[in-house]
Write a protein that holds these residues in place. Structure first.
Motif, PDB file in Angstrom:
ATOM      1  N   LEU A 108      47.449  -0.501 -32.910  1.00 52.68           N
ATOM      2  CA  LEU A 108      47.511  -1.156 -31.602  1.00 52.68           C
ATOM      3  C   LEU A 108      48.770  -2.003 -31.459  1.00 52.68           C
ATOM      4  CD1 LEU A 108      46.358  -1.982 -28.873  1.00 52.68           C
ATOM      5  CD2 LEU A 108      44.932  -3.678 -30.061  1.00 52.68           C
ATOM      6  N   SER A 156      46.403   5.006 -24.539  1.00 53.17           N
ATOM      7  CA  SER A 156      46.298   4.818 -25.999  1.00 53.17           C
ATOM      8  C   SER A 156      46.102   3.349 -26.362  1.00 53.17           C
ATOM      9  CB  SER A 156      47.521   5.383 -26.705  1.00 53.17           C
ATOM     10  OG  SER A 156      48.702   4.746 -26.238  1.00 53.17           O
ATOM     11  N   VAL A 189      38.490   0.133 -29.358  1.00 47.13           N
ATOM     12  CA  VAL A 189      37.992   0.421 -30.709  1.00 47.13           C
ATOM     13  C   VAL A 189      37.992  -0.857 -31.557  1.00 47.13           C
ATOM     14  CG1 VAL A 189      38.413   1.707 -32.851  1.00 47.13           C
ATOM     15  CG2 VAL A 189      38.606   2.855 -30.639  1.00 47.13           C
ATOM     16  N   ALA A 190      39.065  -1.634 -31.500  1.00 50.80           N
ATOM     17  CA  ALA A 190      39.129  -2.886 -32.265  1.00 50.80           C
ATOM     18  C   ALA A 190      38.007  -3.832 -31.843  1.00 50.80           C
ATOM     19  CB  ALA A 190      40.489  -3.558 -32.080  1.00 50.80           C
ATOM     20  N   VAL A 241      38.826  -0.270 -41.265  1.00 50.70           N
ATOM     21  CA  VAL A 241      39.042   0.438 -39.996  1.00 50.70           C
ATOM     22  C   VAL A 241      39.717  -0.491 -38.995  1.00 50.70           C
ATOM     23  CG1 VAL A 241      37.869   1.481 -38.000  1.00 50.70           C
ATOM     24  CG2 VAL A 241      37.185   2.110 -40.336  1.00 50.70           C
ATOM     25  N   LYS A 242      39.221  -1.730 -38.919  1.00 47.11           N
ATOM     26  CA  LYS A 242      39.785  -2.687 -37.962  1.00 47.11           C
ATOM     27  C   LYS A 242      41.255  -2.962 -38.270  1.00 47.11           C
ATOM     28  CE  LYS A 242      38.225  -6.866 -38.058  1.00 47.11           C
ATOM     29  NZ  LYS A 242      37.216  -7.930 -37.967  1.00 47.11           N
ATOM     30  N   THR A 283      47.851  -9.307 -31.267  1.00 47.73           N
ATOM     31  CA  THR A 283      47.286  -8.306 -32.175  1.00 47.73           C
ATOM     32  C   THR A 283      47.774  -8.530 -33.597  1.00 47.73           C
ATOM     33  OG1 THR A 283      47.102  -6.672 -30.408  1.00 47.73           O
ATOM     34  CG2 THR A 283      47.147  -5.835 -32.664  1.00 47.73           C
ATOM     35  N   VAL A 312      43.271   0.013 -37.098  1.00 46.66           N
ATOM     36  CA  VAL A 312      43.314   0.056 -35.631  1.00 46.66           C
ATOM     37  C   VAL A 312      44.235  -1.041 -35.093  1.00 46.66           C
ATOM     38  CG1 VAL A 312      41.942  -0.247 -33.526  1.00 46.66           C
ATOM     39  CG2 VAL A 312      41.074   1.176 -35.389  1.00 46.66           C
ATOM     40  N   LEU A 334      42.730   1.915 -28.209  1.00 48.58           N
ATOM     41  CA  LEU A 334      42.824   1.161 -29.463  1.00 48.58           C
ATOM     42  C   LEU A 334      42.254  -0.251 -29.301  1.00 48.58           C
ATOM     43  CD1 LEU A 334      46.345   2.358 -30.641  1.00 48.58           C
ATOM     44  CD2 LEU A 334      44.156   2.813 -31.802  1.00 48.58           C
TER      45      LEU A 334
END
Length: 140
Positions: free
Chosen positions: A133, A74, A81-82, A125-126, A11, A129, A78
């Motif tokens: 994450l 969670s 979402v990514a 946003v990415k 990540t 996130v 996340l």
């Protein structure tokens, strides 16, 4: 290394690449002497195509590691979402930007693109996130 630590590492690599290319390289290339809009667009298309391919691989790795790790919800949320933001960029926003850049490269003079602003918003946003994450994966 356990799967959650590996997911965090992947990540943060993904996050670093997005920050370096989208928020550093992309805007700076247009400030370099002699770089015209068509030249910058051509370079940008190559760079973002490569970035998006690597992002796809990194997203797949994070998804696989998260699934194997059995961490908290969670982390799974996340991760999803990514991946969804990346998918929206690749399947919705980038095609619009590519069509527009094709027109510019063909010599058309066009106003600024709202799709570009949407891409930047999605990148922002990415980034947020991915940061969340990575941190969440480290605290598991």
């Amino acid at each position: 290394m356990d799967t959650t630590a590996a997911a965090a590492a992947v990540t943060f690599v993904w996050l670093g690449m997005v920050l370096a290319i989208s928020f550093l390289e992309a805007p700076l290339k247009f400030r370099a002497p002699g770089v015209t809009v068509p030249l910058g667009l051509g370079i940008g298309r190559l760079v973002f195509r490569a970035l998006n391919r690597v992002e796809t691989l990194l997203a797949a790795a994070v998804i696989a590691l998260t699934a194997a790790g059995g961490g908290p919800a969670s982390v799974a949320v996340l991760t999803a979402v990514a991946a969804l933001v990346l998918a929206a960029q690749l399947l919705v926003i980038r095609p619009r930007l590519n069509r527009r850049s094709d027109r510019v490269l063909a010599g058309e003079e066009l106003p600024r693109s709202r799709a570009h602003l949407l891409y930047v918003a999605a990148e922002t946003v990415k980034v947020l996130v991915l940061l969340a994450l990575g941190i969440e994966s480290l605290t598991v």
